[in-house]
Structure formats: structure tokens, C-alpha cells
Design a protein around this motif. Structure first.
Motif, PDB file in Angstrom:
ATOM      1  N   HIS A   1       0.562  -1.236  -0.124  1.00  0.00           N
ATOM      2  CA  HIS A   1       0.075   0.123  -0.114  1.00  0.00           C
ATOM      3  C   HIS A   1       0.770   1.392  -0.042  1.00  0.00           C
ATOM      4  CE1 HIS A   1      -3.167  -2.856   0.789  1.00  0.00           C
ATOM      5  NE2 HIS A   1      -4.166  -1.827   0.381  1.00  0.00           N
TER       6      HIS A   1
ATOM      7  N   CYS B   1      -2.786  -2.223  -3.918  1.00  0.00           N
ATOM      8  CA  CYS B   1      -2.821  -0.824  -3.778  1.00  0.00           C
ATOM      9  C   CYS B   1      -1.347  -0.200  -4.229  1.00  0.00           C
ATOM     10  CB  CYS B   1      -3.508  -0.221  -2.558  1.00  0.00           C
ATOM     11  SG  CYS B   1      -5.319  -0.509  -2.892  1.00  0.00           S
TER      12      CYS B   1
ATOM     13  N   CYS C   1      -2.569  -6.520   3.228  1.00  0.00           N
ATOM     14  CA  CYS C   1      -3.203  -7.417   2.049  1.00  0.00           C
ATOM     15  C   CYS C   1      -2.131  -8.251   1.286  1.00  0.00           C
ATOM     16  CB  CYS C   1      -4.016  -6.587   1.137  1.00  0.00           C
ATOM     17  SG  CYS C   1      -5.248  -5.606   1.835  1.00  0.00           S
TER      18      CYS C   1
ATOM     19  N   GLY D   1     -12.891  -1.584  -2.553  1.00  0.00           N
ATOM     20  CA  GLY D   1     -12.872  -2.913  -1.827  1.00  0.00           C
ATOM     21  C   GLY D   1     -12.253  -3.952  -2.606  1.00  0.00           C
TER      22      GLY D   1
ATOM     23  N   CYS E   1      -8.792  -2.526  -5.093  1.00  0.00           N
ATOM     24  CA  CYS E   1      -8.768  -3.972  -6.002  1.00  0.00           C
ATOM     25  C   CYS E   1     -10.011  -3.922  -6.953  1.00  0.00           C
ATOM     26  CB  CYS E   1      -8.793  -5.137  -5.044  1.00  0.00           C
ATOM     27  SG  CYS E   1      -6.878  -5.336  -4.335  1.00  0.00           S
TER      28      CYS E   1
ATOM     29  N   SER F   1     -11.482  -7.210   4.057  1.00  0.00           N
ATOM     30  CA  SER F   1     -10.642  -6.772   4.782  1.00  0.00           C
ATOM     31  C   SER F   1     -11.202  -5.728   6.018  1.00  0.00           C
ATOM     32  CB  SER F   1      -9.660  -6.090   4.327  1.00  0.00           C
ATOM     33  OG  SER F   1      -9.981  -4.676   3.929  1.00  0.00           O
TER      34      SER F   1
ATOM     35  N   LYS G   1     -10.051  -2.934   6.864  1.00  0.00           N
ATOM     36  CA  LYS G   1      -9.964  -1.662   6.255  1.00  0.00           C
ATOM     37  C   LYS G   1     -11.378  -1.440   5.466  1.00  0.00           C
ATOM     38  CE  LYS G   1      -6.244  -2.387   4.131  1.00  0.00           C
ATOM     39  NZ  LYS G   1      -5.339  -2.405   2.886  1.00  0.00           N
TER      40      LYS G   1
HETATM   41  S1  MSK Z   1      -5.632  -3.679  -1.473  1.00  0.00           S
HETATM   42  S2  MSK Z   1      -8.012  -3.728   1.379  1.00  0.00           S
HETATM   43  S3  MSK Z   1      -7.663  -6.239  -0.829  1.00  0.00           S
HETATM   44  S4  MSK Z   1      -9.119  -3.191  -1.778  1.00  0.00           S
HETATM   45 FE1  MSK Z   1      -6.021  -1.938  -0.764  1.00  0.00          FE
HETATM   46 FE2  MSK Z   1      -7.358  -4.524  -2.242  1.00  0.00          FE
HETATM   47 FE3  MSK Z   1      -9.002  -4.590  -0.061  1.00  0.00          FE
HETATM   48 FE4  MSK Z   1      -6.403  -4.679   0.126  1.00  0.00          FE
END
Ligand code: MSK
Ligand code: SF4
Length: 636
Positions: free
Chosen positions: A262, A297, A335, A447, A478, A563, A565
Motif C-alpha cells: 500500500h 494498492c 493485504c 474494496g 482492488c 478486509s 479496512k
Molecule cells: S489492497 S484492502 S484487498 S481493496 Fe488496498 Fe485490495 Fe482490499 Fe487490500
């Protein structure tokens, strides 16, 4: 695997049988092996908060209805849920803190690897935060902005809202959040408060717990917002860029390095260093030099700022290694599947962790520090070149799938495009077209992926339906990865899928912006933290119309989320007044109080509410209905 399809991504379809043949386990195998998953956990009624437990509530009413301490299902479900929000907020805001501290170092002249790439953005931020930047030296402005941001992690006075939350929302929303007692004053304190109130023997009122969670989710928003904006100041505000996405972006004749996670602090430097080390790669036999690609990300960050191709999104991260062509995967935070090192054992790929708080057994750790960022990046690229020398050509299987993707639609980029139509009043063409119905509304896709759904399918199905219904679409995280991989971030997709009036508007704007055709069907707004970009566009529209966010024909969807998040993001979207769809059944169904609050009562309190719908066609219909309801409310 069973006979249901795992993914609609053709690269995944190509690689999974190869993985199976080689006996390499992926997330889909592990998901299947996990069935049936615990029914108590699915409902959220299992509590492990103290060691008198674990306790679980019998959902059928025959067994225990309270834990050993007396907590009922509503308390247990609410506590579990808001702890997820706290974790999500901690992740995003720790990322934000890291960026703010780096900005402070830049302001103090201690971080030679970094500089302010977008001076105007920094000054605009300083204006927004009321720091009166006019006439001040740039480094001074950087320092003041960093300190004002860090204040949001340290303020002790509860009555003063976080600077970033206050400065970036509508005045009406700020007042409402203060009135409800959910406006954060200090990101860290709010997270600590959630951990405190969910400790054994504390808050046992489900609604009060949820309000605490909403405050935590708004702390998440605050951390994300400052993270995005300060990253733009340091690394540049994204502008539209044409690139490619899906695993076909890996190259047989290059040293392939994937940056995954990220935080742009290291990946930005790796991109710089890789450009300078192409010759070393060629000497090692890689005719095409170094090929940096992105995953998740971090991938979105470097895609929108540098046009670096995106290899894949969350669920298929292991498959990047299974191509046999990936020489190094450099990971930072969030992630990152712990399984990566086991998959890499079957290949030559180096998995390189970079953060002291995020190590994986079996990975090589090269610690990243701001003051030695370039040296770390050099070591990483050297390691990738060494790994390339060990690559087994017989194991290389790069799927021949990649799509063009236009990325980089920051709020500023959208305004710049719109200003080609009306330089004095850039929002006018957008608002006029919303009012006259050519654009019915705006949908933000956010998400992750989740093996509970066919990878990417929910995103694509819902987006095509919304496009038909003339809904303007934005995407981050994602979800943005999905649309990039599947060609929905192209002008051709607009021609193919947009309803007639949406197509006409996107074409008029695209042509005015000199694109010789329409804007892409889905606008790429960036990574997870960049959901705040969508808020800034929405706030600008709301302010112009003189209404609050909960009146706008604006919806959000996280159709494959997983997640903590994402739980936090969905909750702040609701708190900001946005109807928010989730396509995975949340682990809260064991409490009627929690379900009712989040799907119904929140609407009266905040304007936003959750829509739970696993069927993508029906989800699209519900999102369109929510947009129509908002239009009716506005009398348009
Ligand atoms: S990377 S939080 S899998 S969107 Fe931001 Fe993807 Fe969800 Fe991780
Ligand atoms: Fe059981 Fe209560 Fe302890 Fe939870 S907090 S594990 S419900 S005794």
C-alpha cells in the motif's frame, strides 16, 4: 477444486490448472479446504475477548444466550464488528502517519531521497488547513502541513475535531457528526477508545458500541484523507495516463519486479532506482532491462502516478509467482498473503519484506528507512537481478492476457478535464448533466476480492448494469484493479456498455479534453486510501448545490470486500450519508439490533445505510433504486 468457477479473470483461469498440476496450493484451495466455515463465526456470535471464553451464542435459541460474563449476542456482534473498524482505521492511519512523518522530514531537510513534487498541491492543502501559506518558504509549508496532520494523532481536547475531517467535509455534515458525538478528535485516541470500550466488562449497549465504531471509521477516513493528499504533494497528483493491466504485463526478457502492498514511500524510490539499473539487468541477460509492475494498492499508486502496469489484484497475487517469470515481489504493508513465501519456494522468486512491523517467515527482509531509501531500493533491485539469473525458463508461463487501462483520475484531474468545457465553473457541466438526467448518479466501487464470490464477477456485472442505467462510475483499490484488468477503464468500454446519455456526456467531455473520444467507462481514482478523492468530488458537488452529502444521487459498492479496512471504509461511507452496498454477507447476522441499525436506523440518523446483496444483478437494481430515491428527494 469443485466445479464452480473461481474467477472471471482469464489469466487466473489459465494459471490455476498449472498450479494444480504442479501441486501448488492457492487461496482457492485453502478456501475449499476450510469448508464448512464456522457457523458461529459467520454470524459474529463467537466471543474470544477474555479467557473465560471462548463463548458462543446459540442462534437457534436452544443453547446459551449469554456468554460467561453475561454478554448477549448483540453486544458480542457489535464488539467484534467495531474491533474490525478499529483495525481498519489503524492500518490506514498508520500508513498516513508514515507519510506525514516523511513530509515533516522533508520540511526539516532530513530526507534527501524525497522532495515536494507538487508544490501547488502542498500550498492548496495548507490553504485548506488554514495555515496561510502565502509568501512562506516551501519547506516551511511542508513542515506546517505535516505538523497540522500529526496533530490529528495527538490532540487531547475532545471538543476539537480532527483538522482533516473538518476541512474536507460539508459544514452540515461536520455539525451532524459533532452533534452525534462521532466526530473524531484524535485518530489514535479513537482507536484506543474502541479497544477500551470492547474490553471485557465495558460497553454492553450494541447501539452505543456501533456509534463508537462509527467514530473509529471516521478516524479511518481522516487517516486516509491525509495519506492521499500528502502523498500527492510528495509524489505528484495523478493525471490520466494510459497503461496496461493483468498478468500479461510480465515480460519474458526482463527482470520482473512486483511492488505489492500500500505505501508509496518505498515503491516510488524503487521505480526511480530501477530506471537507473536497467544496464545491470541487461548485463545479466535481461534484454528488456527491468520491468516494474504493481499488485494491489501499491500497484494502484504507481500505476496512476507513473503509468506502471498493474499485474493483478488481491485474490490472484500468488499467481504472479506461478507465472515463473516474477523475479522479486517487494511487499510493504497490508493485504500481502502470508502464503507467498510457500509459493515462491517452488520458483526462483525473491519475496522481500521491507517494514519492521511486517515480516513473513521465509522472506528476505530489507529494512526500509526514509534516510536510506535509495540504498534499500538498490539492494532490492540487485537481489531481483540475481534471482533473474536463477530463473528456470521451463517454468515460465506468462498468460497472454493484458488490457489497456486509463488510470489517474484524481479529483484535480477530473476538475481539469471538466474545465475544458467550462473553465470558469468546471463543475457546472457535470451538475447540469446530473440535473437533466443524462447522468443519473455517481457510483464509487471500492474494496477487495474474496473467494466467497467469483473473483471480479460482482464488480463487472454491477458496473455493466449501472453503465446501462447511465450511472457515472469511479473505482479504487482492488475494484479498480478488476476494471483495469478487464478493459472497463477504456474508451472502447464506454462505447460498448454506457447508456446513450452517459455515452454522450463522456464523449463530449472526452473530446473537449482532447482525447478524441469518450472518457473511460470507469474512472480510476487510485488505491484504498484514495476513496477520499471520491469524497472530495462529492463534497464539491454538494457545496455547489448547497446540500449535504446525504442528498446526492451518490452510492458506493464493495461487492467482493473482505478486509477490516473495507469494513471501516464502508462504515464511514454510511456515516457520510452514502447508501453503501456490500456483496458479501457480513459477520453480523447473529444480532438483529446490529443488522437493523446498519441497514435501517442509520438512514434516519446519518442518511447513509448498508445494502447487503450477494446477487450482482439485484445489487445493481438496488443501487439504481437508491439513486432514483435521491433524485426524487432533490426534485430532479
Ligand atoms: S489492497 S484492502 S484487498 S481493496 Fe488496498 Fe485490495 Fe482490499 Fe487490500
Ligand atoms: Fe465470554 Fe464475556 Fe469473555 Fe466474551 S467477554 S469470552 S462473552 S466471558
Amino acid at each position: 477444486m469443485s466445479n464452480w468457477k473461481n474467477s472471471v479473470d482469464p489469466a487466473v483461469d489459465y494459471l490455476l490448472p498449472l498450479a494444480k498440476k504442479a501441486g501448488i496450493e492457492t487461496t482457492w484451495d485453502r478456501y475449499e479446504a476450510m469448508q464448512p466455515q464456522c457457523g458461529f463465526g459467520e454470524l459474529g456470535v463467537c466471543c474470544r475477548i477474555c479467557w473465560k471464553g471462548p463463548c458462543r451464542i446459540d442462534p437457534f435459541g436452544n443453547g446459551p444466550q449469554r456468554g460467561v460474563c453475561g454478554a448477549d449476542a448483540h453486544t458480542i456482534v457489535a464488539r467484534n464488528l467495531i474491533r474490525m473498524m478499529a483495525a481498519g482505521a489503524a492500518a490506514h492511519s498508520d500508513h498516513g502517519r508514515h507519510i506525514a512523518l516523511t513530509l515533516l522530514e522533508v520540511g526539516e531537510g532530513h530526507a534527501p531521497a524525497y522532495r515536494i513534487k507538487d508544490e501547488q498541491k502542498l500550498r492548496n492543502i495548507a490553504e485548506k488547513l488554514n495555515l496561510a501559506p502565502a509568501g512562506k518558504d516551501l519547506r516551511q509549508v511542508a513542515k506546517e502541513v505535516a505538523l497540522a496532520s500529526l496533530e490529528d494523532y495527538s490532540r487531547q481536547k475532545r471538543s476539537i475535531p480532527c483538522n482533516w475531517a473538518k476541512a474536507t467535509l460539508t459544514a452540515e455534515r461536520v455539525d451532524k457528526l459533532i452533534e452525534l458525538g462521532v466526530m473524531p478528535h484524535n485518530i489514535d485516541a479513537v482507536i484506543a477508545e474502541i479497544m477500551h470500550r470492547t474490553h471485557v466488562g465495558c460497553d454492553a449497549d450494541a447501539v452505543n458500541l456501533l456509534l463508537g465504531g462509527i467514530k473509529g471509521a471516521l478516524a479511518d477516513y481522516t487517516g486516509m484523507c491525509l495519506s492521499t493528499e500528502l502523498s500527492d504533494a510528495l509524489f505528484g497528483t495523478p493525471e490520466p495516463v494510459v497503461t496496461q493491466a493483468n498478468l500479461g504485463v510480465l515480460k519474458e526478457d526482463a527482470v520482473n519486479i512486483a511492488v505489492h502492498g500500500h505505501n508509496p514511500l518505498l515503491s516510488e524510490i524503487i521505480c526511480d532506482v530501477a530506471l537507473k539499473m536497467n544496464e545491470e539487468a541487461r548485463k545479466a541477460g535481461a534484454k528488456e532491462g527491468i520491468n516494474v509492475v504493481g499488485i494491489c494498492c501499491t500497484g494502484n499508486e504507481v500505476m496512476m502516478r507513473r503509468g506502471i502496469p498493474l499485474a493483478t489484484n488481491y485474490l490472484s497475487q500468488e499467481l504472479a509467482i506461478i507465472t515463473g517469470a516474477l523475479d522479486a515481489m517487494v511487499v510493504d504493508v497490508q493485504c500481502i498473503m502470508p502464503a507467498l513465501t510457500s509459493v515462491a519456494e517452488c520458483f526462483h522468486t525473491e519475496i522481500i519484506t521491507t517494514m519492521a512491523e511486517n515480516k513473513i517467515t521465509g522472506a528476505t527482509h530489507i529494512e526500509f528507512r526514509e534516510d536510506s531509501a535509495v540504498e534499500s531500493a538498490q539492494k532490492i533491485v540487485e537481489l531481483a537481478i540475481e534471482a533473474f539469473k536463477k530463473r528456470d525458463k521451463r517454468k515460465v508461463n506468462i498468460p497472454d492476457y493484458k488490457q489497456t487501462a486509463i488510470a489517474g483520475f484524481s479529483a484535480e484531474a477530473i476538475m481539469a478535464v471538466l474545465s475544458k468545457i467550462d473553465a470558469k465553473d468546471p463543475l457546472k457541466p457535470l451538475i447540469d448533466n446530473i440535473v437533466n438526467g443524462n447522468i443519473q448518479g455517481i457510483a464509487l466501487f471500492a474494496g477487495c476480492n474474496n473467494p466467497r464470490a467469483i473473483q471480479d464477477n460482482n464488480f463487472i456485472t454491477i458496473a455493466k448494469e449501472l453503465a446501462k442505467n447511465n450511472v457515472l462510475m469511479l473505482a479504487t483499490g482492488c475494484g479498480a484493479g478488476t476494471f483495469a484488468k478487464t478493459g472497463l477503464m477504456t474508451q472502447e468500454a464506454t462505447e460498448a456498455y454506457a447508456g446513450e446519455s452517459l455515452k454522450a456526456v463522456l464523449t463530449a467531455i472526452g473530446k473537449a479534453a482532447g482525447l478524441n473520444g469518450p472518457l473511460p467507462l470507469v474512472l480510476h481514482m487510485g488505491s484504498c486510501v484514495d476513496n477520499s478523492r471520491a469524497v472530495s468530488v462529492a463534497v464539491a458537488i454538494a457545496n455547489k448545490l448547497g446540500v449535504d452529502l446525504d442528498k446526492l444521487p451518490l452510492v458506493a459498492s464493495a461487492p467482493e470486500f473482505m478486509s477490516e479496512k473495507a469494513v471501516a471504509i464502508g462504515t464511514w461511507a454510511v456515516a457520510l450519508g452514502i447508501p453503501t452496498h456490500i456483496g458479501i454477507v457480513p459477520q453480523i447476522m447473529g444480532s438483529s439490533v446490529v443488522v437493523e441499525f446498519l441497514t435501517e436506523k442509520a438512514k434516519d440518523l446519518l442518511g447513509g445505510y448498508f445494502i447487503v446483496e450477494t446477487n450482482p444483478e439485484q445489487a445493481a437494481a438496488k443501487l439504481v433504486a437508491a439513486i432514483k430515491e435521491r433524485r426524487k428527494g432533490l426534485g430532479i
